[in-house]
Design an enzyme around this catalytic site. Structure first.
Site, mmCIF file in Angstrom:
data_model
loop_
_atom_site.group_PDB
_atom_site.id
_atom_site.type_symbol
_atom_site.label_atom_id
_atom_site.label_comp_id
_atom_site.label_asym_id
_atom_site.label_seq_id
_atom_site.Cartn_x
_atom_site.Cartn_y
_atom_site.Cartn_z
ATOM 1 N N HIS A 1 -3.160 7.113 2.406
ATOM 2 C CA HIS A 1 -3.747 5.594 1.899
ATOM 3 C C HIS A 1 -5.161 5.469 2.484
ATOM 4 C CE1 HIS A 1 -4.080 2.028 0.689
ATOM 5 N NE2 HIS A 1 -3.823 1.410 1.998
ATOM 6 N N ASN B 1 -9.903 -0.208 -0.089
ATOM 7 C CA ASN B 1 -8.821 -0.115 -0.094
ATOM 8 C C ASN B 1 -8.075 -0.428 -1.491
ATOM 9 O OD1 ASN B 1 -6.047 -0.193 0.215
ATOM 10 N ND2 ASN B 1 -5.924 -1.525 2.195
ATOM 11 N N CYS C 1 0.990 -1.290 0.145
ATOM 12 C CA CYS C 1 0.026 0.084 0.034
ATOM 13 C C CYS C 1 0.866 1.221 -0.275
ATOM 14 C CB CYS C 1 -0.930 0.054 1.204
ATOM 15 S SG CYS C 1 -2.069 -1.323 1.132
HETATM 16 N N1 ACO Z 1 -18.422 -8.841 8.730
HETATM 17 C C1 ACO Z 1 -18.801 -9.070 10.241
HETATM 18 N N2 ACO Z 1 -17.922 -9.483 11.124
HETATM 19 C C2 ACO Z 1 -16.778 -9.616 11.131
HETATM 20 C C3 ACO Z 1 -16.167 -9.296 9.551
HETATM 21 C C4 ACO Z 1 -16.992 -8.857 8.524
HETATM 22 N N3 ACO Z 1 -16.797 -8.554 7.135
HETATM 23 N N4 ACO Z 1 -14.923 -9.530 9.657
HETATM 24 C C5 ACO Z 1 -14.500 -9.834 10.671
HETATM 25 N N5 ACO Z 1 -15.563 -9.926 11.507
HETATM 26 C C6 ACO Z 1 -15.800 -10.095 13.104
HETATM 27 C C7 ACO Z 1 -14.436 -11.047 13.450
HETATM 28 O O1 ACO Z 1 -14.719 -12.399 13.397
HETATM 29 C C8 ACO Z 1 -14.565 -10.722 15.112
HETATM 30 O O2 ACO Z 1 -15.370 -11.790 15.563
HETATM 31 P P1 ACO Z 1 -15.475 -12.352 17.045
HETATM 32 O O3 ACO Z 1 -15.105 -11.121 17.810
HETATM 33 O O4 ACO Z 1 -16.594 -13.024 17.213
HETATM 34 O O5 ACO Z 1 -14.038 -13.033 16.870
HETATM 35 C C9 ACO Z 1 -14.825 -9.234 15.051
HETATM 36 O O6 ACO Z 1 -15.563 -8.899 13.750
HETATM 37 C C10 ACO Z 1 -14.098 -8.263 15.163
HETATM 38 O O7 ACO Z 1 -12.689 -8.490 14.253
HETATM 39 P P2 ACO Z 1 -11.503 -7.776 14.284
HETATM 40 O O8 ACO Z 1 -10.535 -8.530 13.120
HETATM 41 O O9 ACO Z 1 -11.044 -7.660 15.763
HETATM 42 O O10 ACO Z 1 -12.155 -6.385 13.803
HETATM 43 P P3 ACO Z 1 -11.301 -5.098 13.890
HETATM 44 O O11 ACO Z 1 -12.099 -3.943 14.822
HETATM 45 O O12 ACO Z 1 -9.861 -4.912 14.092
HETATM 46 O O13 ACO Z 1 -11.535 -4.593 12.438
HETATM 47 C C11 ACO Z 1 -10.191 -4.146 10.111
HETATM 48 C C12 ACO Z 1 -11.022 -5.304 11.326
HETATM 49 C C13 ACO Z 1 -11.258 -3.614 9.770
HETATM 50 C C14 ACO Z 1 -9.431 -5.099 9.204
HETATM 51 C C15 ACO Z 1 -9.166 -3.426 11.005
HETATM 52 O O14 ACO Z 1 -8.345 -4.209 11.852
HETATM 53 C C16 ACO Z 1 -8.387 -2.654 10.158
HETATM 54 O O15 ACO Z 1 -8.705 -1.732 9.309
HETATM 55 N N6 ACO Z 1 -6.900 -2.853 10.273
HETATM 56 C C17 ACO Z 1 -5.980 -2.264 9.341
HETATM 57 C C18 ACO Z 1 -6.186 -2.642 7.922
HETATM 58 C C19 ACO Z 1 -4.919 -1.752 7.145
HETATM 59 O O16 ACO Z 1 -4.627 -0.659 7.403
HETATM 60 N N7 ACO Z 1 -4.250 -2.466 6.263
HETATM 61 C C20 ACO Z 1 -3.128 -1.705 5.640
HETATM 62 C C21 ACO Z 1 -2.890 -1.686 4.408
HETATM 63 S S1 ACO Z 1 -3.332 -3.224 3.419
HETATM 64 C C22 ACO Z 1 -1.924 -3.513 2.370
HETATM 65 O O17 ACO Z 1 -0.854 -3.431 2.628
HETATM 66 C C23 ACO Z 1 -2.314 -4.679 1.150
#
Ligand code: ACO
Length: 317
Positions: free
Chosen positions: A244, A274, A112
Site C-alpha cells: 500500500h 495515498n 487502505c
Molecule cells: N507541511 C509542513 N509542515 C507540516 C505539514 C505539512 N504538510 N504537516 C505537518 N507539519 C508539521 C507539523 O505541524 C509538525 O510541526 P511541529 O513540530 O512544529 O509541531 C511537524 O511538521 C511534524 O509533524 P508530524 O505529524 O510529527 O510529522 P511526521 O514526521 O510524523 O510525518 C506523516 C507525518 C507524513 C503523516 C507520517 O506520520 C505518516 O506518514 N504517517 C503514516 C500515515 C499512514 O500510513 N496512513 C495509513 C493509511 S491512511 C488510511 O487508512 C486512510
C-alpha cells in the site's frame, strides 16, 4: 479449485495537483512533503465524477485485459472508504454502469487495506465454487474527504481506481491471504459519518500520523513473517513487493525487512499519493503493463489502514 488473476486495470483522473501547487494555498513545502512521505503529486477527480465512475473505468480496463465480456462476470466487490452514498453500495452503481447481469455486488469497508480484504473474500468465493469470475476494484475520492486547510492530512491523499479480474483455475494464483483488525486503535485514523455521529465535529479525515506510522511498521513487519511462514517460503523467494502506498519510509522499512532492493518494490506514492484501497491494484496494473511483473512471478501485496486493519496476499501472478 484455486483463484488466479486473469486481468488488471486502472484509472487515474487527468488533473494533477503537485506539491508546488499546494505551496500556493497551504503552509507547506515540496521539501517537507517529499522528505516525510515521498509524495510529489496526486491526481484529483473532476467535480462531475463519482467514486463509481472511477471504479467503472478501472473495471472496464481490467475486463478488457482479461478478454472478458460483462456476461461472464459473476460478482463485483468494491473496496472503498469514500462510497458515493451512505447506502446503497458503490458496487450497485458499478454493476449497473458495467451492464452486468443480476449478479452479487457489494462494498467492503477496510480503509487502505480494503483491496486486500476484497481479494481475500473473492478468493474464498472462488475456492468454494460459489463464483467463477469476480471483479475486485479499489476506488477512492479521498480529495473529497480531507480538510484542505489541514496541512497534516490534505497533502497525503489522491484519487484513483484499480481493479483485478479473479478467475477459477486449476493452478494456484492466490496462494494465501491474511487479514487482521485491532479495533482498540480505531481513534487514531478515521473519518466520521457526521449524519450518524451527532457529536462528531467534522466529516474530514483525522489522523495521528506518528502513531499510525509506528503501528504500520510493526504490524506490516509481523505480517510479512506470517505470510512467508504460511507458505513455507523465505524472503529470497519473493520477486516483487507491492505495498500500500502511504509513505515511502514505511515502504522502505518493508523492503529492508525483506532484504529486498528498492527496484524489486513497485512504488507509485511519488506520482499518486495515498489512494487508500486503490493503491495496490493501481500499482499492480502499472507494473503488469510496463512488463516488470510477469506471469509466474511471486508477488507479495500488503496493506495497512484505519481500523486499524492490515492484510496481505501472496500471489503467483
Ligand atoms: N507541511 C509542513 N509542515 C507540516 C505539514 C505539512 N504538510 N504537516 C505537518 N507539519 C508539521 C507539523 O505541524 C509538525 O510541526 P511541529 O513540530 O512544529 O509541531 C511537524 O511538521 C511534524 O509533524 P508530524 O505529524 O510529527 O510529522 P511526521 O514526521 O510524523 O510525518 C506523516 C507525518 C507524513 C503523516 C507520517 O506520520 C505518516 O506518514 N504517517 C503514516 C500515515 C499512514 O500510513 N496512513 C495509513 C493509511 S491512511 C488510511 O487508512 C486512510
Amino acid at each position: 479449485m484455486h483463484s488466479t488473476i486473469l486481468g488488471t486495470g486502472s484509472y487515474l483522473p487527468e488533473k494533477i495537483l503537485t506539491n508546488k501547487d499546494l505551496e500556493q494555498f497551504i503552509d507547506t513545502t515540496d521539501e517537507w512533503i517529499t522528505t516525510r512521505t515521498g509524495i510529489k503529486q496526486r491526481h484529483v477527480a473532476a467535480d462531475t465524477d463519482t467514486t463509481a465512475d472511477l471504479a467503472t473505468r478501472a473495471c472496464r480496463n481490467a475486463m478488457e485485459s482479461a478478454g472478458l465480456t460483462p456476461d461472464q462476470i459473476d460478482m463485483v466487490i468494491v473496496a472503498t472508504a469514500t462510497s458515493d452514498d451512505a447506502f446503497p453500495s458503490t458496487a450497485s452503481r458499478v454493476q449497473h454502469a458495467l451492464g452486468l447481469r443480476n449478479i452479487v455486488a457489494f462494498d467492503v469497508s477496510a480503509a487502505c487495506a480494503g483491496f486486500n480484504h476484497g481479494l481475500s473474500i473473492a478468493d474464498q468465493y472462488i475456492k468454494t465454487g460459489f463464483a467463477k469470475i469476480i471483479i475486485v476494484v479499489g476506488c477512492e475520492m479521498l480529495t473529497r474527504v480531507v480538510d484542505w486547510a489541514d496541512r497534516s492530512t490534505c497533502v497525503l491523499f489522491g484519487d484513483g481506481a484499480g481493479a483485478v479480474v479473479l478467475g477459477a483455475s486449476d493452478t494456484p494464483g492466490v496462494l494465501s491471504t491474511h487479514l487482521h483488525c485491532d479495533g482498540s486503535q480505531h481513534g487514531i485514523l478515521y473519518a466520521p459519518n457526521t449524519l450518524v455521529q451527532k457529536n462528531a465535529d467534522s466529516p474530514f479525515v483525522k489522523m495521528e500520523g506518528r502513531e499510525v506510522f509506528r503501528h504500520a511498521v510493526t504490524r506490516l513487519g509481523e505480517l510479512v513473517d506470517e505470510t512467508l511462514a504460511a507458505n513455507n517460503l523465505t524472503k529470497n523467494d519473493i520477486d516483487w513487493l507491492i505495498p500500500h502506498q502511504a509513505n515511502i519510509r514505511i515502504i522502505q522499512a518493508m523492503a529492508k525487512k525483506l532484504d529486498m532492493s528498492m527496484d524489486k518494490v513497485i512504488v507509485t506514492v511519488d506520482a499518486q499519493g495515498n489512494t487508500s484501497a486503490a493503491s495496490i491494484p493501481l500499482a499492480l496494473d502499472i507494473a503488469v503493463r510496463d512488463g516488470r511483473v510477469k506471469r509466474g512471478d511471486l508477488v507479495l501485496l500488503e496493506s495497512f489502514g484505519g481500523g486499524l486493519v492490515w492484510g496481505s496476499a501472496l500471489i503467483r501472478y
